[in-house]
Design a protein around this motif. Structure first.
Motif, mmCIF file in Angstrom:
data_model
loop_
_atom_site.group_PDB
_atom_site.id
_atom_site.type_symbol
_atom_site.label_atom_id
_atom_site.label_comp_id
_atom_site.label_asym_id
_atom_site.label_seq_id
_atom_site.Cartn_x
_atom_site.Cartn_y
_atom_site.Cartn_z
ATOM 1 N N THR A 82 21.246 104.814 -5.746
ATOM 2 C CA THR A 82 22.704 104.892 -5.742
ATOM 3 C C THR A 82 23.169 105.105 -4.303
ATOM 4 N N SER A 83 24.440 104.931 -4.053
ATOM 5 C CA SER A 83 24.969 105.079 -2.691
ATOM 6 C C SER A 83 24.756 106.496 -2.160
ATOM 7 N N ARG A 84 24.805 107.491 -3.052
ATOM 8 C CA ARG A 84 24.630 108.873 -2.585
ATOM 9 C C ARG A 84 23.183 109.173 -2.193
ATOM 10 N N ASP A 85 22.252 108.303 -2.592
ATOM 11 C CA ASP A 85 20.850 108.472 -2.207
ATOM 12 C C ASP A 85 20.547 107.873 -0.840
ATOM 13 N N ILE A 86 21.526 107.188 -0.241
ATOM 14 C CA ILE A 86 21.304 106.470 1.011
ATOM 15 C C ILE A 86 21.968 107.228 2.156
ATOM 16 N N PRO A 87 21.218 107.654 3.167
ATOM 17 C CA PRO A 87 21.807 108.389 4.290
ATOM 18 C C PRO A 87 22.790 107.527 5.079
ATOM 19 N N ASP A 88 23.803 108.160 5.612
ATOM 20 C CA ASP A 88 24.801 107.492 6.443
ATOM 21 C C ASP A 88 24.336 107.557 7.893
ATOM 22 N N THR A 89 23.826 106.445 8.403
ATOM 23 C CA THR A 89 23.362 106.401 9.794
ATOM 24 C C THR A 89 24.241 105.489 10.639
ATOM 25 N N CYS A 90 25.485 105.324 10.227
ATOM 26 C CA CYS A 90 26.360 104.390 10.940
ATOM 27 C C CYS A 90 26.654 104.897 12.356
ATOM 28 N N ALA A 91 26.851 103.961 13.276
ATOM 29 C CA ALA A 91 27.238 104.298 14.649
ATOM 30 C C ALA A 91 28.753 104.364 14.783
ATOM 31 N N VAL A 92 29.433 103.491 14.029
ATOM 32 C CA VAL A 92 30.903 103.427 14.067
ATOM 33 C C VAL A 92 31.418 103.570 12.640
ATOM 34 N N ASN B 57 35.940 106.048 6.058
ATOM 35 C CA ASN B 57 34.710 106.794 6.339
ATOM 36 C C ASN B 57 33.703 106.762 5.184
ATOM 37 N N ARG B 58 33.916 105.900 4.195
ATOM 38 C CA ARG B 58 32.926 105.740 3.123
ATOM 39 C C ARG B 58 31.948 104.653 3.573
ATOM 40 N N ASN B 59 31.152 105.011 4.533
ATOM 41 C CA ASN B 59 30.372 104.029 5.279
ATOM 42 C C ASN B 59 29.247 103.401 4.462
ATOM 43 N N VAL B 60 28.552 104.213 3.678
ATOM 44 C CA VAL B 60 27.455 103.671 2.875
ATOM 45 C C VAL B 60 27.997 102.702 1.829
ATOM 46 N N THR B 61 29.050 103.117 1.140
ATOM 47 C CA THR B 61 29.638 102.250 0.115
ATOM 48 C C THR B 61 30.126 100.946 0.716
ATOM 49 N N GLN B 62 30.804 101.010 1.847
ATOM 50 C CA GLN B 62 31.312 99.802 2.483
ATOM 51 C C GLN B 62 30.177 98.888 2.926
#
Length: 358
Positions: free
Chosen positions: A130-140, A150-155
């Motif tokens: 699921t999206s909550r299982d995926i870390p947010d490692t975005c740069a921007v 700011n919902r970076n993983v979902t986007q």
């Protein structure tokens, strides 16, 4: 050029949507004929995808059948809040290859290419997730004035799905479980060219609608225009030219009564519903209660080839009842219409495992 009466045009639309008699009996065949079922979280009575399936199949349909087809049998797949036949996945992937990225999205994906690769590597090792299982490692971070801010993983997952790089494997409740496409889709998928896929999609869309415009206003999720598919037609008393699927031009039509989801494709195009059925409808769930005419989640009522009213009802699961607040008659109900509507209300309550409360 075919010349049709409004009644003929309505019957074509009803037959194409499998809302005439007799009912179909197979869920996969229903989804193939309709092209897709739309997912919507609103469940004032039941989720829209289930309501649409019930309107066609009746009480033999169970929501678990849809889950099994999606997650076990893999005869259906989910993408962009639409459930489609797995046999059409090649068309979906062809459209993904021709996906025209908005410059803002393009720039965000470029700035976050490492994030993209992180997501794909994690899914390869541990998917489905699921999206909550995926870390947010975005740069921007993704910037928006809406709920996606700011919902970076979902986007990222949404954009990768649009590009055909990830797929939805199933759901846990309302949460989607994401994985790599090769673990969800068949290995032998044939992907046509973008242009060929668009032509086939127009043909399928017309087959599902029966009669439609060659060009129409933009609609979210799925277009309502069909290009040059089918054959040209005019409808008496309605301006402009239509496209019609000639397979529905026969005279045979057997009527029944049906309660429809507000997202049902028979009424989804509000302009066509007014032009062919003289049916006015607005989904009023976002309006204050004092300004609603028909109800929070009013169900359009089909009788034969006419849309004759709206049912204002809600499932009260704590009380184990289907509350019928009002039946709005757009035309004066005959005894046959009244009997048909009452039977459908009773069948709906039975399907939901509720008693009718008026």
């Amino acid at each position: 050029m075919h010349t049709l009466t409004k009644k003929q045009a309505r019957r074509i639309a009803v037959k194409a949507q499998l809302l005439d008699a007799p009912r179909p009996t197979n869920l996969l065949e229903v989804v193939r004929r309709l092209n897709f079922l739309q997912i919507d979280p609103t469940a004032a009575i039941a989720p829209s995808a289930d309501l649409v399936a019930w309107s066609r199949l009746g009480s033999s349909y169970r929501p678990v059948h849809l889950t099994q087809a999606l997650e076990e049998e893999r005869t259906l797949f989910e993408s962009n809040a639409l459930i489609r036949p797995m046999s059409d996945v090649g068309l979906h992937l062809a459209v993904a290859t021709g996906w025209r990225t908005h410059p803002t999205v393009q720039a965000w994906l470029r700035d976050n290419d490492r994030f993209r690769r992180d997501v794909l590597r994690l899914l390869e090792r541990q998917g489905p997730l699921t999206s909550r299982d995926i870390p947010d490692t975005c740069a921007v971070p993704w910037e928006s004035t809406g709920w996606t801010n700011n919902r970076n993983v979902t986007q990222m997952l949404e954009f990768l799905q649009s590009r055909g790089e990830v797929a939805i494997s199933g759901r846990v409740g309302r949460e989607r479980r994401w994985d790599l496409p090769q673990r969800v889709y068949p290995a032998d998928v044939e992907v046509p060219s973008f242009e060929e896929a668009e032509e086939i999609r127009n043909e399928r869309r017309l087959a599902a609608l029966g009669i439609a415009r060659a060009q129409a206003r933009a609609m979210p999720m799925e277009p309502i225009h069909v290009g040059e598919a089918g054959e040209p037609a005019v409808v008496e008393g309605v301006k402009g030219e239509w496209r019609v699927d000639p397979r529905y031009l026969g005279d045979g039509f057997k009527a029944r009564t049906a309660l429809l989801s507000p997202f049902d494709r028979l009424v989804h195009d509000r302009v066509r519903a007014e032009e062919l059925f003289d049916f006015e409808y607005t989904l009023e769930m976002y309006k204050p209660a004092s300004k609603r005419r028909w109800g929070y989640f009013a169900l359009p009522i089909l009788h034969g080839d006419r849309l004759v009213g709206k049912l204002d009802a809600a499932a009260d699961r704590k009380a184990s009842v289907l509350r019928v607040n009002a039946i709005h008659e757009d035309v004066t109900f005959s005894r046959a219409i009244t009997a048909g509507v009452q039977k459908e209300i009773g069948d709906l309550a039975t399907w939901l495992g509720l008693e009718v409360a008026r």
